[in-house]
Design a protein around this motif. Structure first.
Motif, PDB file in Angstrom:
ATOM      1  N   GLU A   1      41.824  40.024  30.716  1.00 53.37           N
ATOM      2  CA  GLU A   1      42.710  40.634  31.706  1.00 53.37           C
ATOM      3  C   GLU A   1      41.990  41.014  32.993  1.00 53.37           C
ATOM      4  O   GLU A   1      42.582  41.015  34.066  1.00 53.37           O
ATOM      5  CB  GLU A   1      43.386  41.884  31.108  1.00 53.37           C
ATOM      6  CG  GLU A   1      44.408  41.573  30.026  1.00 53.37           C
ATOM      7  CD  GLU A   1      45.113  42.823  29.550  1.00 53.37           C
ATOM      8  OE1 GLU A   1      44.788  43.922  30.063  1.00 53.37           O
ATOM      9  OE2 GLU A   1      45.999  42.710  28.682  1.00 53.37           O
ATOM     10  N   ARG A   2      40.725  41.363  32.914  1.00 55.71           N
ATOM     11  CA  ARG A   2      39.996  41.872  34.077  1.00 55.71           C
ATOM     12  C   ARG A   2      38.951  40.922  34.643  1.00 55.71           C
ATOM     13  O   ARG A   2      38.555  41.068  35.803  1.00 55.71           O
ATOM     14  CB  ARG A   2      39.308  43.192  33.713  1.00 55.71           C
ATOM     15  CG  ARG A   2      40.262  44.334  33.426  1.00 55.71           C
ATOM     16  CD  ARG A   2      40.985  44.771  34.688  1.00 55.71           C
ATOM     17  NE  ARG A   2      41.868  45.899  34.450  1.00 55.71           N
ATOM     18  CZ  ARG A   2      42.628  46.459  35.388  1.00 55.71           C
ATOM     19  NH1 ARG A   2      42.593  45.986  36.625  1.00 55.71           N
ATOM     20  NH2 ARG A   2      43.412  47.469  35.097  1.00 55.71           N
TER      21      ARG A   2
ATOM     22  N   PHE B   1      36.912  39.130  39.452  1.00 55.58           N
ATOM     23  CA  PHE B   1      37.135  40.457  38.886  1.00 55.58           C
ATOM     24  C   PHE B   1      38.501  40.952  39.355  1.00 55.58           C
ATOM     25  O   PHE B   1      38.742  41.059  40.565  1.00 55.58           O
ATOM     26  CB  PHE B   1      36.048  41.429  39.342  1.00 55.58           C
ATOM     27  CG  PHE B   1      34.652  40.973  39.023  1.00 55.58           C
ATOM     28  CD1 PHE B   1      34.025  41.391  37.857  1.00 55.58           C
ATOM     29  CD2 PHE B   1      33.968  40.128  39.883  1.00 55.58           C
ATOM     30  CE1 PHE B   1      32.739  40.979  37.551  1.00 55.58           C
ATOM     31  CE2 PHE B   1      32.674  39.708  39.589  1.00 55.58           C
ATOM     32  CZ  PHE B   1      32.065  40.131  38.420  1.00 55.58           C
ATOM     33  N   ARG B   2      39.363  41.261  38.422  1.00 54.82           N
ATOM     34  CA  ARG B   2      40.696  41.756  38.756  1.00 54.82           C
ATOM     35  C   ARG B   2      40.654  43.271  38.850  1.00 54.82           C
ATOM     36  O   ARG B   2      40.534  43.964  37.842  1.00 54.82           O
ATOM     37  CB  ARG B   2      41.702  41.300  37.709  1.00 54.82           C
ATOM     38  CG  ARG B   2      43.143  41.596  38.083  1.00 54.82           C
ATOM     39  CD  ARG B   2      44.088  41.084  37.020  1.00 54.82           C
ATOM     40  NE  ARG B   2      45.466  41.290  37.381  1.00 54.82           N
ATOM     41  CZ  ARG B   2      46.499  41.065  36.580  1.00 54.82           C
ATOM     42  NH1 ARG B   2      46.279  40.614  35.350  1.00 54.82           N
ATOM     43  NH2 ARG B   2      47.728  41.275  36.988  1.00 54.82           N
TER      44      ARG B   2
ATOM     45  N   SER C   1      43.077  45.250  40.245  1.00 55.91           N
ATOM     46  CA  SER C   1      44.415  45.749  39.913  1.00 55.91           C
ATOM     47  C   SER C   1      45.350  44.554  39.857  1.00 55.91           C
ATOM     48  O   SER C   1      44.918  43.402  39.980  1.00 55.91           O
ATOM     49  CB  SER C   1      44.893  46.755  40.969  1.00 55.91           C
ATOM     50  OG  SER C   1      45.144  46.106  42.205  1.00 55.91           O
ATOM     51  N   GLU C   2      46.647  44.812  39.678  1.00 57.56           N
ATOM     52  CA  GLU C   2      47.614  43.716  39.622  1.00 57.56           C
ATOM     53  C   GLU C   2      47.637  42.907  40.909  1.00 57.56           C
ATOM     54  O   GLU C   2      47.962  41.718  40.905  1.00 57.56           O
ATOM     55  CB  GLU C   2      49.018  44.260  39.335  1.00 57.56           C
ATOM     56  CG  GLU C   2      49.208  44.763  37.911  1.00 57.56           C
ATOM     57  CD  GLU C   2      50.653  45.135  37.653  1.00 57.56           C
ATOM     58  OE1 GLU C   2      51.471  45.024  38.595  1.00 57.56           O
ATOM     59  OE2 GLU C   2      50.960  45.535  36.516  1.00 57.56           O
TER      60      GLU C   2
ATOM     61  N   THR D   1      42.046  41.114  43.689  1.00 53.43           N
ATOM     62  CA  THR D   1      41.020  40.381  42.965  1.00 53.43           C
ATOM     63  C   THR D   1      39.824  40.159  43.887  1.00 53.43           C
ATOM     64  O   THR D   1      39.997  39.836  45.067  1.00 53.43           O
ATOM     65  CB  THR D   1      41.544  39.021  42.477  1.00 53.43           C
ATOM     66  OG1 THR D   1      42.664  39.223  41.626  1.00 53.43           O
ATOM     67  CG2 THR D   1      40.464  38.267  41.709  1.00 53.43           C
TER      68      THR D   1
END
Length: 266
Positions: free
Chosen positions: A109-110, A152-153, A155-156, A159
């Motif tokens: 996810e991240r 690297f994410r 937040s929604e 990136t």
């Protein structure tokens, strides 16, 4: 047949050979995937086609300097994909073809890391003398390249993505070693209204070409309408300090048609 007609015929023959090469490359990949059961191997087919006033390359400081049409395609599964990028001048002459293979080493996810490699063809018009008469031909220059692309994410919508590309020239009279190191970021799905959103993609990067060096900033912005396949995007590139011959400021605006299908394993 006069000299002008001969040149036109030769250009068309060169373009036909290039298009046949691309078609064979794509058909080979699709045939390989189908032979291994497409319901398991292929999970997506997507891409976009853009028409622009000024073709800008993968490295933003490189540009065609005239209108272009660009095809970006992707076919594959969740790990491995084939992502060809085909660029033409608007009159139909080939500009560059990049045949990317990309593999996701890590994905959650991240954080994710992708490795990519490609052969590439770059086309340049040159003037030569044949049988005592001047004529224009298209010369093909070949490259092999690889990329490392972690992201690297935050937040929604945010990136951050460091990026490294190395390209090696095959012919001895072209740039032998190209290093492109960028700090890229993406601010996506920023709402202007319930129907309209924008994506903002700034970057700062270093470019090394053999003994020459340069530092640049670039930024792209896209305007999208919900559930509508067409979008408008713009891009700018500004030189900070460079030994590489290029324009100090480059810009483009594009109309983009996006499409895609995803498949579920049966």
């Amino acid at each position: 047949m006069n000299n002008k007609t001969l040149q036109t015929a030769q250009k068309l023959n060169a373009q036909k050979r290039v298009l046949i090469l691309v078609a064979l490359f794509l058909l080979t990949f699709v045939d390989f995937s189908l032979a291994n059961d497409s319901t398991k191997v292929i999970s997506h087919f997507s891409g976009n086609i853009s028409a622009t006033n000024n073709g800008i390359s993968l490295i933003p400081s490189f540009n065609l300097g005239k209108p272009a049409i660009v095809f970006n395609l992707s076919i594959g599964n969740e790990k491995l994909s084939f992502d060809p990028q085909l660029r033409f001048a608007m009159e139909g002459k080939p500009w560059s073809f990049i045949f990317w293979w990309r593999y996701k080493i890590v994905e959650n996810e991240r954080f994710q890391i992708k490795l990519g490699a490609h052969p590439a063809l770059s086309f340049k018009e040159i003037n030569v003398i044949k049988d005592g008469k001047p004529m224009e031909i298209i010369r093909v220059r070949r490259y092999l390249a690889g990329e490392l692309a972690p992201s690297f994410r935050i937040s929604e919508k945010i990136t951050v993505a460091p990026y490294y590309l190395y390209a090696r020239g095959i012919e001895r009279d072209i740039t032998q070693n190209t290093h492109y190191i960028a700090l890229q970021s993406s601010f996506s799905n920023l709402k202007l209204s319930d129907e309209i959103s924008i994506t903002f993609t700034p970057q700062i990067y270093y470019l090394g070409m053999d003994e020459l060096r340069g530092f640049y900033v670039a930024s792209g912005i896209s305007f999208m309408k919900k559930n509508f396949p067409f979008s408008v995007s713009a891009m700018i590139n500004k030189t900070i300090d460079s030994e590489i011959a290029s324009k100090n400021f480059i810009w483009s605006i594009s109309l983009v048609w996006s499409f895609g299908k995803r498949f579920i394993e049966l």
